[in-house]
Enzyme design. Structure first.
Site, PDB file in Angstrom:
ATOM      1  N   CYS B  92       1.015  -1.099  -0.229  1.00  0.00           N
ATOM      2  CA  CYS B  92      -0.181  -0.174   0.289  1.00  0.00           C
ATOM      3  C   CYS B  92       0.427   0.888  -0.020  1.00  0.00           C
ATOM      4  CB  CYS B  92      -1.137   0.158   0.984  1.00  0.00           C
ATOM      5  SG  CYS B  92      -2.287   1.151   1.592  1.00  0.00           S
ATOM      6  N   CYS B  95      -0.726   4.672   2.361  1.00  0.00           N
ATOM      7  CA  CYS B  95      -0.502   4.167   4.127  1.00  0.00           C
ATOM      8  C   CYS B  95      -0.072   2.569   4.354  1.00  0.00           C
ATOM      9  CB  CYS B  95      -2.469   4.813   4.528  1.00  0.00           C
ATOM     10  SG  CYS B  95      -3.720   4.364   4.214  1.00  0.00           S
ATOM     11  N   SER B  96      -0.925   1.817   4.759  1.00  0.00           N
ATOM     12  CA  SER B  96      -1.178   1.433   5.173  1.00  0.00           C
ATOM     13  C   SER B  96      -2.417  -0.071   4.816  1.00  0.00           C
ATOM     14  CB  SER B  96      -0.911   0.519   6.240  1.00  0.00           C
ATOM     15  OG  SER B  96      -1.961   1.544   7.392  1.00  0.00           O
ATOM     16  N   CYS B  97      -3.173   0.006   3.801  1.00  0.00           N
ATOM     17  CA  CYS B  97      -4.057  -0.804   2.972  1.00  0.00           C
ATOM     18  C   CYS B  97      -3.690  -1.982   3.459  1.00  0.00           C
ATOM     19  CB  CYS B  97      -4.521  -0.765   2.309  1.00  0.00           C
ATOM     20  SG  CYS B  97      -5.522   1.157   2.002  1.00  0.00           S
TER      21      CYS B  97
END
Lengths: 103, 197
Positions: B92, B95-97
């Site tokens: 991702c 961000c951090s999906c």
């Protein structure tokens, strides 16, 4: 996974507010990635260690945007918790009732 | 940070937006009940059940949900299948999906800028850092997750596992093999490759 309890609380609050419909998940992802970019621009090495700092900042920004609370209210409440923490003997649970300036 | 979280939480509780007990349940669920073992079961099922594999290809969200792993963020799951020609890697970049229902919460390196930025530019180099070197003719595809779409890599079934049942196969499936930064364990190899924290 969570290095400190506050990280877990911040994580869960975002899920709970989303479930309640305060914001949509795409809105959340946009807010989080904006915080990460802001932090990078301000010199954060962004190595994943500060991830929940960004998470909390995104959460604070979104709740203000959605009128859930206001920056002055958040500031005042932080100050109250700070006073309560200082007034609480070591080893006792900190509660807002220990704020010497509390109502 | 702790005071900031306490401040926000106490306001949200007072206004009725969150219930502290419900927050505890959420944390407990993510700390103890949701993790890469869920994804490993999905992969092992796909390796043993061709109709499930087809279902994963057509509608991964529904197929994964049928095993009891469903997202709460309205995300759409997509399974990307490794083949002898193509290796898939998930990131991702913003961000951090991450596919929480099947992998739990992401490891620190997944959330870190070096991985997020480098894997797109130099996937082969990043995989080498993970100790994974692929044949030069293998194509590497990088999938960038979003709030709406989460990817899960379906690794290739290791050789030498003919006749293995689902539970035994699931033990070979590592977290990193479902992100694409590792491969499943080989039969009899024990826990070695792809064991970054």
């Amino acid at each position: 996974m969570f290095r400190e309890p506050w990280e877990a609380q911040a994580f869960a609050m975002a899920l709970a507010l989303h479930k309640r419909g305060v914001f949509t998940w795409p809105e959340w992802a946009t807010a989080l990635s904006a915080e990460i970019r802001r932090a990078q621009a301000a010199g954060d090495p962004d190595t994943g260690q500060t991830y929940y700092h960004h998470w909390l900042a995104a959460l604070e920004r979104l709740v203000v945007q959605h009128g859930v609370t206001t920056p002055p209210l958040l500031d005042a409440r932080r100050a109250a918790w700070d006073r309560a923490a200082r007034a609480t003997p070591h080893g006792k649970p900190i509660t807002l009732a220990n704020d010497p300036e509390g109502a | 940070m702790d005071l900031r979280v306490r401040a926000l939480e106490s306001i949200l509780v007072e206004k009725g937006y969150v219930d502290p007990a419900a927050l505890d349940v959420l944390v407990d669920t993510y700390e103890t009940k949701i993790g890469p073992r869920n994804g490993a079961r999905v992969v092992a099922r796909a390796w043993t059940d061709p109709s499930f594999r087809d279902w994963l290809r057509r509608d991964a969200t529904a197929a994964i949900d049928s095993l009891g792993y469903s997202g709460r963020q309205g995300e759409h799951m997509v399974v990307v299948e490794n083949t002898p020609d193509t290796h898939n890697v998930v990131v991702c970049t913003l961000c951090s999906c991450y596919p929480w229902p099947v992998l739990g919460l992401p490891p620190v390196w997944y959330k870190a800028a070096p991985y997020r930025s480098r894997v797109v530019l130099d996937p082969r180099g990043v995989l080498a850092d993970f100790g994974l070197s692929l044949p030069p003719q293998t194509r590497i595809r990088v999938w960038d997750s979003t709030a709406e779409i989460r990817y899960l890599v379906l690794p290739m079934r290791p050789a030498g596992t003919d006749g293995w049942d689902e539970a035994r196969l699931a033990d070979l499936v590592t977290r990193d093999s479902m992100i694409g930064t590792g491969l499943p364990l080989s039969p009899g190899a024990g826990a070695t490759a792809g064991a970054r924290p």
